[in-house]
Design a protein around this motif. Sequence first.
Motif, short mmCIF file in Angstrom:
data_model
loop_
_atom_site.label_atom_id
_atom_site.label_comp_id
_atom_site.label_asym_id
_atom_site.label_seq_id
_atom_site.Cartn_x
_atom_site.Cartn_y
_atom_site.Cartn_z
N LEU A 1 0.55 -0.72 0.06
CA LEU A 1 -0.27 0.30 -0.29
C LEU A 1 1.07 0.91 0.04
N THR A 2 0.24 2.57 -0.64
CA THR A 2 1.42 3.32 -0.47
C THR A 2 0.89 4.12 0.57
N ARG A 3 1.78 5.19 0.96
CA ARG A 3 1.28 5.96 2.12
C ARG A 3 -0.26 6.41 2.22
N GLY A 4 -1.32 7.20 1.05
CA GLY A 4 -1.36 7.31 1.23
C GLY A 4 -3.37 6.02 0.82
N SER A 5 -2.48 4.78 0.60
CA SER A 5 -3.97 4.02 0.61
C SER A 5 -3.69 3.51 2.13
N LEU A 6 -2.78 3.89 2.57
CA LEU A 6 -2.82 3.20 3.83
C LEU A 6 -3.77 3.94 5.12
N ALA A 7 -3.44 5.26 4.44
CA ALA A 7 -4.09 6.39 5.55
C ALA A 7 -5.42 6.28 4.82
N ALA A 8 -5.85 5.79 3.44
CA ALA A 8 -7.54 5.50 3.21
C ALA A 8 -7.70 4.49 4.02
N PHE A 9 -7.39 3.71 3.96
CA PHE A 9 -8.06 2.00 5.28
C PHE A 9 -8.25 2.59 6.59
N GLU A 10 -6.99 3.13 7.13
CA GLU A 10 -7.25 3.46 8.45
C GLU A 10 -8.26 5.27 8.66
N TRP A 11 -8.20 5.62 7.67
CA TRP A 11 -9.65 6.43 7.50
C TRP A 11 -11.58 5.05 7.51
N ALA A 12 -10.95 4.54 6.28
CA ALA A 12 -12.68 3.53 6.76
C ALA A 12 -12.91 2.78 7.83
N VAL A 13 -11.46 1.85 8.47
CA VAL A 13 -12.26 1.29 9.93
C VAL A 13 -12.17 2.10 11.14
N ASN A 14 -11.58 3.46 11.12
CA ASN A 14 -11.62 4.67 11.99
C ASN A 14 -13.30 4.83 11.51
N GLU A 15 -13.98 5.27 11.01
CA GLU A 15 -15.49 5.71 10.32
C GLU A 15 -16.18 3.86 10.65
N ILE A 16 -16.03 3.26 10.38
CA ILE A 16 -16.95 1.81 10.41
C ILE A 16 -16.95 1.54 11.80
N THR A 17 -16.12 1.78 13.14
CA THR A 17 -16.30 1.42 14.35
C THR A 17 -16.69 2.51 14.82
N ASP A 18 -16.57 3.93 14.91
CA ASP A 18 -16.46 5.62 15.10
C ASP A 18 -18.38 4.86 15.03
N ASN A 19 -18.95 5.09 14.16
CA ASN A 19 -20.54 4.41 14.02
C ASN A 19 -20.92 3.69 14.76
N VAL A 20 -19.77 2.82 14.94
CA VAL A 20 -20.45 2.37 16.49
C VAL A 20 -20.78 3.08 17.45
N LEU A 21 -20.07 3.48 18.00
CA LEU A 21 -20.14 4.32 19.40
C LEU A 21 -20.84 5.54 18.94
#
Length: 418
Positions: free
Chosen positions: A146-166
């Motif tokens: 993964l490039t730097r940006g795509s790793l950040a995109a992956f982190e963003w996606a995980v953050n968003e979905i888990t944050d939806n739970v909270l």
Amino acid sequence: MNAPHLQVSSEGGRIEIAGRLNLTSFRRLLATIHQTVADQGFGEVTLDFSDTTRAYPGPMLAVLASCVRLHDDSDVDFFLVRPNEGKLRRLFSNANWAHIASPQRFAPSSWQPASVMPARWFASPDEQHRIVDRIIDAVLSSPAELTRGSLAAFEWAVNEITDNVLQHAGSPQGGLVQLNHYPNVHCLEFAVADAGKGIPDTIRTTRSGLTDPEALELSVRQGITRDKAVGQGNGLFGTFQASRVGDGDFTIHSGYASIGADTRAEAERVPVNGTLVVVRLDYSNPEALWHALDMRGRRGDPSGDYVELRYEHATEDSLDFVIQREAGSVGSRSAGRSARLKLEKLISMYPAHRARVDFADVPVISSSFADEFMGKLFVRTGALRFMRTIHIRGASPKVQSVLDRAILQRVRQEADDG
């Protein structure tokens, strides 16, 4: 037994699950659990997976979230019987499913592979933050390119979905998350489940009259949220966009509806009391995930994420790679490989940065760790780039000697093989 489909039967408080527990069949098990507890009134339920032949993370998380909710709200005790098949039996323990279902019988998973994360609970922002960091660390340790940006995109996606739970689920138990890696098809997959309000009920708090399928279809549109004060409503939409890259996939089950990557929701006969989201991201094109998250043309650069906060030096164009923190163990070849993959990924993301590899407070390392980490890093990077990029610091004379010997032996071996 090799039953091609899921067969669920119950007698008294015992539920037997045979065949494959997947996204098309897990609601059948949820319905049987509900009937056993709510309709028949059993306070002790045995989930017998003896004849289960396959079980997938997303469906298992949805079942487990429901069981924990019933335990907390209705004092129902669940007892789990693991599958007879050896590999699947181990998976139930390693993935932490057995412990979550029957904590009085099974210990928490001690499995710590480099590139996946067993199922874990999170119920607070601090727990969510630690889990997301653990997931990104696992991705860095994996062979995923993964490039730097795509790793950040992956982190963003995980953050968003888990944050939806909270933010939206309204579940006191929080949620479950699990990371899986499928290197043969170049995919990372994460699943998130909760037993809260569910997306349809959440959407209907501001848009009454929608059916469950209509609510799910609305939820994956950009800018749709229950409350703009707690988010912009881009979480599901952005993650859906990222999942459309290559062979990725995206699935939501909530209430009486489900929706896949084609964004056409289907009505379901059996409800999911809560939400299950399964996201599979294809990393065969390292740049693609980042381009997929171009929200209204304002994607910007990654900042404030895991990589920046953990590795980037505050004032210099350099990366700080602290062995005691990154390797965990310095006594095995597998630990060396994990650390090397992580460092290789970082220096490819930052081609203009020096990497300061800090061996401070590391009294001794094994020859196998040194070979797998530093020896292979030297030959894979190349002598000139290695000397220009890698700066070893804090190593004792003894540790430095082992590192130097590993590099020399690896160079000689490469020369002999060549």
